[in-house]
Design a protein around this motif. Structure first.
Motif, PDB file in Angstrom:
ATOM      1  N   GLN A   3       0.821  -1.206   0.000  1.00 14.31           N
ATOM      2  CA  GLN A   3       0.000   0.000   0.000  1.00 14.31           C
ATOM      3  C   GLN A   3       0.857   1.259   0.000  1.00 14.31           C
ATOM      4  O   GLN A   3       2.016   1.247  -0.388  1.00 14.31           O
ATOM      5  CB  GLN A   3      -0.953  -0.044   1.206  1.00 14.31           C
ATOM      6  CG  GLN A   3      -1.890  -1.247   1.176  1.00 14.31           C
ATOM      7  CD  GLN A   3      -2.322  -1.673   2.563  1.00 14.31           C
ATOM      8  OE1 GLN A   3      -1.535  -2.160   3.361  1.00 14.31           O
ATOM      9  NE2 GLN A   3      -3.602  -1.474   2.854  1.00 14.31           N
TER      10      GLN A   3
ATOM     11  N   LEU B 165      -3.883  -8.496  -1.584  1.00 18.86           N
ATOM     12  CA  LEU B 165      -4.906  -7.890  -0.733  1.00 18.86           C
ATOM     13  C   LEU B 165      -5.980  -8.901  -0.353  1.00 18.86           C
ATOM     14  O   LEU B 165      -6.422  -8.951   0.805  1.00 18.86           O
ATOM     15  CB  LEU B 165      -5.527  -6.681  -1.435  1.00 18.86           C
ATOM     16  CG  LEU B 165      -4.592  -5.498  -1.711  1.00 18.86           C
ATOM     17  CD1 LEU B 165      -5.337  -4.413  -2.489  1.00 18.86           C
ATOM     18  CD2 LEU B 165      -4.001  -4.929  -0.422  1.00 18.86           C
TER      19      LEU B 165
ATOM     20  N   SER C 129      -6.488 -10.532   3.628  1.00 19.14           N
ATOM     21  CA  SER C 129      -7.630  -9.923   4.314  1.00 19.14           C
ATOM     22  C   SER C 129      -8.690 -10.992   4.591  1.00 19.14           C
ATOM     23  O   SER C 129      -8.675 -12.063   4.001  1.00 19.14           O
ATOM     24  CB  SER C 129      -8.223  -8.786   3.483  1.00 19.14           C
ATOM     25  OG  SER C 129      -8.722  -9.274   2.244  1.00 19.14           O
TER      26      SER C 129
ATOM     27  N   PHE D 107     -11.614  -3.117   0.883  1.00 14.61           N
ATOM     28  CA  PHE D 107     -10.864  -2.171   0.063  1.00 14.61           C
ATOM     29  C   PHE D 107     -11.809  -1.456  -0.900  1.00 14.61           C
ATOM     30  O   PHE D 107     -12.424  -2.090  -1.753  1.00 14.61           O
ATOM     31  CB  PHE D 107      -9.755  -2.900  -0.705  1.00 14.61           C
ATOM     32  CG  PHE D 107      -8.806  -3.616   0.204  1.00 14.61           C
ATOM     33  CD1 PHE D 107      -7.854  -2.918   0.925  1.00 14.61           C
ATOM     34  CD2 PHE D 107      -8.897  -4.990   0.371  1.00 14.61           C
ATOM     35  CE1 PHE D 107      -6.990  -3.576   1.784  1.00 14.61           C
ATOM     36  CE2 PHE D 107      -8.050  -5.657   1.229  1.00 14.61           C
ATOM     37  CZ  PHE D 107      -7.090  -4.947   1.946  1.00 14.61           C
TER      38      PHE D 107
ATOM     39  N   TYR E 182      -3.642   2.330  -4.864  1.00 22.31           N
ATOM     40  CA  TYR E 182      -2.563   1.352  -4.678  1.00 22.31           C
ATOM     41  C   TYR E 182      -2.037   0.862  -6.023  1.00 22.31           C
ATOM     42  O   TYR E 182      -0.820   0.732  -6.233  1.00 22.31           O
ATOM     43  CB  TYR E 182      -3.052   0.160  -3.846  1.00 22.31           C
ATOM     44  CG  TYR E 182      -3.578   0.528  -2.486  1.00 22.31           C
ATOM     45  CD1 TYR E 182      -3.089   1.634  -1.792  1.00 22.31           C
ATOM     46  CD2 TYR E 182      -4.579  -0.224  -1.886  1.00 22.31           C
ATOM     47  CE1 TYR E 182      -3.575   1.971  -0.539  1.00 22.31           C
ATOM     48  CE2 TYR E 182      -5.076   0.111  -0.626  1.00 22.31           C
ATOM     49  CZ  TYR E 182      -4.573   1.211   0.034  1.00 22.31           C
ATOM     50  OH  TYR E 182      -5.065   1.552   1.273  1.00 22.31           O
TER      51      TYR E 182
ATOM     52  N   PHE F 146      -5.217  -6.393   7.453  1.00 25.82           N
ATOM     53  CA  PHE F 146      -5.311  -4.960   7.173  1.00 25.82           C
ATOM     54  C   PHE F 146      -6.276  -4.279   8.142  1.00 25.82           C
ATOM     55  O   PHE F 146      -7.393  -3.907   7.784  1.00 25.82           O
ATOM     56  CB  PHE F 146      -5.744  -4.742   5.725  1.00 25.82           C
ATOM     57  CG  PHE F 146      -4.812  -5.356   4.718  1.00 25.82           C
ATOM     58  CD1 PHE F 146      -3.649  -4.708   4.337  1.00 25.82           C
ATOM     59  CD2 PHE F 146      -5.104  -6.589   4.154  1.00 25.82           C
ATOM     60  CE1 PHE F 146      -2.789  -5.271   3.407  1.00 25.82           C
ATOM     61  CE2 PHE F 146      -4.253  -7.163   3.214  1.00 25.82           C
ATOM     62  CZ  PHE F 146      -3.078  -6.505   2.845  1.00 25.82           C
TER      63      PHE F 146
END
Length: 290
Positions: A36, A176, A180, A186, A194, A271
């Motif tokens: 990120q 991601l 997660s 997101f 990102y 995250f």
């Protein structure tokens, strides 16, 4: 992209660091993780800025901060020099002492910063990590499978860079999603930001160098400082459904490296600030203002 915040590029001894400043109160520096950039704090920065002066940066090599060249030992991305960047950013803004919060790679920079510059950090919060030295010296199949990127990104330049650059969107999305546990964490805007940065081959190269440093020069520095402990109050937060919380006793791990440790798990994956922003904000706010 951070409403009501001022953006500037601050030149340190070795790198130009993208910086955002806003809010009022005691200074609080926020450091992001991989893959990120500064924008990972977008769900909680505004509320924190009502009580603190918030400084959010891109680590060197990430986001819009300067990318340093490859060296044989990756020393341009040792956590020691990355931490020095942040100390110099805060000094340039007039802050000799501050609160510090880091997630993932930013937490590893924050750990080194607090060891090297203990007089600068009033309170420290580390999100979803245990010490780098512990991870590399206790690696097993479970950890290596879940944290595959730790061993992929440290391969010699340009092998991982070429593979990632062939399809950066796929690699970013896979990272991601695989780390997660909260669907929809997101936002589209966050992913685009990102991806904008991760589509730059220089960013991919720099982030690989960050990991190569962790497996090399950082371990040398960590080994030299095994007897040095964090002296300021330390809060550790981790995702209850992530690999760190399942594999390690996070508080016990940090009690070996700090003298005053508190912490708790949060019901999410890796995250925290994007998967569980409300609980993450409340935990940080309670720790920092008490």
């Amino acid at each position: 992209m951070l409403a009501n915040f001022k953006q500037q590029i601050i030149t340190t001894t070795q790198a130009k660091i993208n910086t955002f400043i806003g809010g009022e109160g005691y200074p609080l520096l926020l450091l992001h993780g991989y893959p990120q950039n500064y924008y990972m704090w977008h769900k909680i920065y505004d509320r924190l800025s009502q009580e603190f002066t918030i400084i959010i940066t891109d680590l060197r090599g990430y986001g819009n901060s300067e990318k340093l060249p490859v060296t044989p030992d990756s020393r341009n991305y040792s956590k020691r020099v990355m931490a020095k960047d942040q100390v110099e950013v805060m000094s340039s803004l007039g802050y000799d002492r501050f609160y510090l919060v880091g997630h993932d790679r930013g937490a590893r920079v924050a750990h080194r910063l607090t060891l090297d510059h203990p007089q600068r950090v009033q309170k420290l919060a580390l999100l979803d990590i245990v010490p780098t030295y512990q991870l590399y010296t206790t690696t097993d199949r479970e950890f290596a499978t879940a944290y595959y990127h730790w061993f992929f990104l440290i391969q010699p330049h340009p092998f991982p860079e070429n593979l990632i650059n062939s399809n950066p969107e796929y690699f970013l999305r896979y990272c991601l999603q695989s780390w997660s546990r909260v669907k929809g964490a997101f936002t589209e805007k966050a992913f685009k930001e990102y991806l904008r940065c991760f589509s730059n081959p220089e960013t991919v190269n720099s982030t690989c160098e960050d990991y190569r440093a962790s497996a090399g020069i950082d371990l040398i520095h960590d080994r030299e400082d095994l007897d040095k402990k964090i002296t300021c109050p330390l809060l550790v937060l981790w995702g209850a459904r992530g690999i760190i919380g399942k594999k390690y006793d996070v508080i016990a791990s940090w009690q070996e490296r700090a003298i005053n440790v508190t912490g708790k798990e949060i019901n999410c994956g890796h995250f925290l600030a994007e998967e569980a922003p409300e609980k993450t904000y409340l935990a940080l706010q309670e720790f920092l203002i008490k």
